[in-house]
Design a protein around this motif. Structure first.
Motif, PDB file in Angstrom:
ATOM      1  N   LEU A  86      20.967   1.570  40.532  1.00  0.00           N
ATOM      2  CA  LEU A  86      19.830   2.022  39.720  1.00  0.00           C
ATOM      3  C   LEU A  86      19.837   3.511  39.399  1.00  0.00           C
ATOM      4  O   LEU A  86      19.107   3.957  38.522  1.00  0.00           O
ATOM      5  CB  LEU A  86      18.519   1.614  40.396  1.00  0.00           C
ATOM      6  CG  LEU A  86      18.345   0.083  40.474  1.00  0.00           C
ATOM      7  CD1 LEU A  86      17.324  -0.301  41.536  1.00  0.00           C
ATOM      8  CD2 LEU A  86      17.946  -0.497  39.132  1.00  0.00           C
ATOM      9  N   MET A  87      20.680   4.284  40.075  1.00  0.00           N
ATOM     10  CA  MET A  87      20.774   5.712  39.750  1.00  0.00           C
ATOM     11  C   MET A  87      21.814   5.986  38.663  1.00  0.00           C
ATOM     12  O   MET A  87      22.024   7.133  38.277  1.00  0.00           O
ATOM     13  CB  MET A  87      21.106   6.522  41.001  1.00  0.00           C
ATOM     14  CG  MET A  87      19.928   6.568  41.970  1.00  0.00           C
ATOM     15  SD  MET A  87      20.160   7.579  43.464  1.00  0.00           S
ATOM     16  CE  MET A  87      21.877   7.912  43.489  1.00  0.00           C
ATOM     17  N   SER A  88      22.469   4.940  38.195  1.00  0.00           N
ATOM     18  CA  SER A  88      23.492   5.121  37.162  1.00  0.00           C
ATOM     19  C   SER A  88      22.908   5.721  35.891  1.00  0.00           C
ATOM     20  O   SER A  88      21.832   5.327  35.445  1.00  0.00           O
ATOM     21  CB  SER A  88      24.124   3.765  36.823  1.00  0.00           C
ATOM     22  OG  SER A  88      24.814   3.846  35.593  1.00  0.00           O
ATOM     23  N   PRO A  89      23.639   6.656  35.265  1.00  0.00           N
ATOM     24  CA  PRO A  89      23.163   7.212  33.995  1.00  0.00           C
ATOM     25  C   PRO A  89      23.128   6.148  32.891  1.00  0.00           C
ATOM     26  O   PRO A  89      22.447   6.315  31.884  1.00  0.00           O
ATOM     27  CB  PRO A  89      24.186   8.304  33.676  1.00  0.00           C
ATOM     28  CG  PRO A  89      25.382   7.998  34.513  1.00  0.00           C
ATOM     29  CD  PRO A  89      24.881   7.275  35.727  1.00  0.00           C
ATOM     30  N   HIS A  90      23.866   5.043  33.085  1.00  0.00           N
ATOM     31  CA  HIS A  90      23.920   3.989  32.067  1.00  0.00           C
ATOM     32  C   HIS A  90      23.093   2.772  32.461  1.00  0.00           C
ATOM     33  O   HIS A  90      23.356   1.660  31.995  1.00  0.00           O
ATOM     34  CB  HIS A  90      25.373   3.551  31.842  1.00  0.00           C
ATOM     35  CG  HIS A  90      26.277   4.684  31.474  1.00  0.00           C
ATOM     36  ND1 HIS A  90      26.208   5.324  30.269  1.00  0.00           N
ATOM     37  CD2 HIS A  90      27.263   5.294  32.170  1.00  0.00           C
ATOM     38  CE1 HIS A  90      27.122   6.284  30.226  1.00  0.00           C
ATOM     39  NE2 HIS A  90      27.763   6.293  31.364  1.00  0.00           N
ATOM     40  N   VAL A  91      22.119   2.970  33.336  1.00  0.00           N
ATOM     41  CA  VAL A  91      21.432   1.812  33.912  1.00  0.00           C
ATOM     42  C   VAL A  91      20.756   0.936  32.851  1.00  0.00           C
ATOM     43  O   VAL A  91      20.824  -0.300  32.934  1.00  0.00           O
ATOM     44  CB  VAL A  91      20.445   2.248  35.034  1.00  0.00           C
ATOM     45  CG1 VAL A  91      19.311   3.104  34.486  1.00  0.00           C
ATOM     46  CG2 VAL A  91      19.895   1.040  35.780  1.00  0.00           C
ATOM     47  N   ASP A  92      20.148   1.530  31.819  1.00  0.00           N
ATOM     48  CA  ASP A  92      19.475   0.713  30.800  1.00  0.00           C
ATOM     49  C   ASP A  92      20.472  -0.150  30.038  1.00  0.00           C
ATOM     50  O   ASP A  92      20.216  -1.314  29.735  1.00  0.00           O
ATOM     51  CB  ASP A  92      18.710   1.609  29.818  1.00  0.00           C
ATOM     52  CG  ASP A  92      17.553   2.326  30.506  1.00  0.00           C
ATOM     53  OD1 ASP A  92      16.720   1.636  31.105  1.00  0.00           O
ATOM     54  OD2 ASP A  92      17.516   3.566  30.479  1.00  0.00           O
ATOM     55  N   GLU A  93      21.629   0.457  29.746  1.00  0.00           N
ATOM     56  CA  GLU A  93      22.669  -0.247  29.004  1.00  0.00           C
ATOM     57  C   GLU A  93      23.248  -1.418  29.821  1.00  0.00           C
ATOM     58  O   GLU A  93      23.351  -2.540  29.320  1.00  0.00           O
ATOM     59  CB  GLU A  93      23.761   0.770  28.663  1.00  0.00           C
ATOM     60  CG  GLU A  93      24.792   0.306  27.676  1.00  0.00           C
ATOM     61  CD  GLU A  93      25.932   1.319  27.560  1.00  0.00           C
ATOM     62  OE1 GLU A  93      25.745   2.501  27.934  1.00  0.00           O
ATOM     63  OE2 GLU A  93      27.017   0.916  27.115  1.00  0.00           O
TER      64      GLU A  93
END
Lengths: 68, 314
Positions: B73-80
Motif C-alpha cells: 500500500l505504500m507503493s507510488p503506483h498503488v492506485d494503478e
C-alpha cells in the motif's frame, strides 16, 4: 463537541497540546496507533470512519466525523 | 490430510500462502506454489501496472489453480496496480504495509477475495468491516515490513477479534510452526522466507545463500524512525543503516540510503550494498527444494506434530 472527544482520546497517546491544526505526523504516533485511536473514537461516538490519506490533521478527522 | 475452512474458501489443497516478496515473488514462484497445492502470490511491490499485468497473465498461462497478488500500500503506483488486479480478476488480493479499506469495494465488486495482512487488532476489525474474506496476522518475526507484535501474541488476539478465518505469518518455517499456528487458532499459514529458497524462485543466488546460511541472531529490524520498519539480514548495508538511524542525519537522507537497496540484493546479489529482507526463521531454512516439495514436507510434519499434541494431556 466532537473535537473535545477526539482530543480526549488522543490524550491517551500523546502529551502534546492538541488543536484542530495538529498534524498526526507531528504527534509521532505510528499508523497502527492511528488506527487504534480511530477505533476508539468510533466506539465512543458510535460512528464509522472511513480513513483515507487526506485525513492528516485533527481538524480533517473532526470534519469527517461531523459530516456523518 | 490437513483440511481447514480456508481450503474450501479458496479452492486450494493445502492451507498455505506464499508471502508476497518484492523483487522476489513473481509469476514463476507463484505458479509453482499454486501448482503445489498452496496459494502462490505475485508481489506488485513498487512496480507499475503493465509489469503486474504481464506477470498475472504469465501466471495464468502456467497454472489453472488460483493464485493471488500482494498489493504493497505504500507503493507510488498503488492506485494503478489496484485497478489492474480488479481488471484481471485475480482470485485473491493480499495487502501489506497499511490500511487497504479504500480499495476494497472495487476489488470485492470484481469478485476478488481480499485478505489483508494485519499487524494489529484495530486493523483486523477494519478489514472485516470492509468485507475481507480472511486476514493474515503477521508477527514481527517476519521479513520485510513488520509490526511490533510477535506472532505468538498477535494471532490469538486477532482470532478473538474477528469472525473470519485467520492465517498466521511470521516465524513459521516448518511443520512445527504450522502446528503451533493452528494451536493459536489460525486455520492457515503464510510463509515467505522458506519459499524464497525454492528452486522455482528467481531471486539472485547470493540472496538464497544468505538465507540458507543465516543463524538465529542474524536478522535486524531497521526503519523504525521513518515509521515503516523492516526486518532484514545483517550485512554492511543494514548495519550502516541501523547506525545512521540513530545518528543526526535527516529523515530525507536516511530515506535516500534505502533507495534501490532491494534491487541490489534481489537482482544483483550485491552482498554489501543490498538489503536482504528475510524473516528470523531464516535460521532454520537450510535447503533448496521445489515449492511443491516444501509444501508436502511441511504438512506431513505438521500432521505428525498435531497428532502427538495430546501426549501431555492426562
Amino acid at each position: 463537541m466532537v473535537f473535545d472527544k477526539v482530543k480526549e482520546i488522543l490524550g491517551e497517546y500523546v502529551d502534546t497540546e492538541i488543536t484542530m491544526e495538529t498534524a498526526f505526523d507531528d504527534l509521532g504516533i505510528d499508523s497502527l496507533d492511528m488506527l487504534d485511536m480511530v477505533m476508539k473514537v468510533e466506539e465512543e461516538l458510535g460512528v464509522e470512519i472511513e480513513l483515507n490519506p487526506s485525513i492528516t490533521t485533527v481538524g480533517a478527522l473532526v470534519e469527517l466525523i461531523e459530516s456523518k | 490430510m490437513i483440511k481447514t475452512p480456508l481450503c474450501e474458501l479458496l479452492g486450494i489443497e493445502y492451507p498455505i500462502f506464499q508471502g508476497g516478496m518484492a523483487w522476489i515473488a513473481d509469476a514463476d514462484l507463484a505458479a509453482a506454489v499454486s501448482n503445489g497445492g498452496g496459494l502462490g502470490i505475485i508481489s506488485a511491490m513498487n512496480a507499475g501496472g503493465d509489469w503486474l499485468r504481464d506477470q498475472i497473465r504469465k501466471a495464468k498461462s502456467m497454472t489453472d489453480k488460483p493464485f493471488g497478488v500482494n498489493i504493497m500500500l505504500m507503493s507510488p503506483h498503488v492506485d494503478e496496480v489496484a485497478q489492474v488486479v480488479a481488471e484481471e480478476k485475480v482470485a485473491v488480493v493480499t495487502t501489506g504495509a497499511g490500511n487497504p479499506t479504500r480499495f476494497m469495494d472495487k476489488w470485492i465488486a470484481a469478485g476478488i477475495k481480499v485478505i489483508p495482512v494485519v499487524a494489529s487488532v484495530a486493523l483486523a476489525k477494519m478489514a472485516q468491516r470492509a468485507g475481507a474474506s480472511a486476514v493474515i496476522a503477521e508477527g514481527g518475526e517476519s521479513g520485510g515490513h513488520v509490526g511490533d507484535l510477535t506472532t505468538m501474541v498477535l494471532v490469538p488476539q486477532i482470532v478473538d477479534a474477528v469472525d473470519l478465518p485467520v492465517l498466521a505469518a511470521g516465524g513459521i518455517g516448518d511443520g512445527r510452526g504450522v502446528a503451533a499456528a493452528f494451536m493459536l487458532g489460525a486455520v492457515g499459514v503464510q510463509l515467505g522466507t522458506r519459499f524464497l529458497v525454492a528452486n522455482e524462485c528467481n531471486v539472485h543466488e547470493n540472496y538464497k545463500k544468505k538465507v540458507l546460511k543465516a543463524g538465529d541472531v542474524d536478522t535486524i529490524m531497521t526503519g523504525k524512525r521513518l515509521g515503516h520498519p523492516v526486518r532484514q539480514i545483517k550485512n554492511q548495508f543494514s548495519r550502516n543503516y541501523f547506525k545512521a538511524e540513530y545518528s543526526s542525519i535527516s529523515d530525507e537522507e536516511l530515506e535516500q540510503m534505502g533507495v534501490g537497496s532491494l534491487y541490489k540484493a534481489a537482482i544483483e546479489g550485491n552482498e554489501k550494498e543490498g538489503s536482504f529482507l528475510a524473516g528470523q526463521i531464516s535460521a532454520i531454512v537450510n535447503k533448496e527444494q521445489p515449492a511443491a516439495e516444501i509444501i508436502t514436507e511441511i504438512f506431513a510434519e505438521a500432521e505428525e506434530v498435531l497428532k502427538g499434541a495430546g501426549k501431555w494431556v492426562r
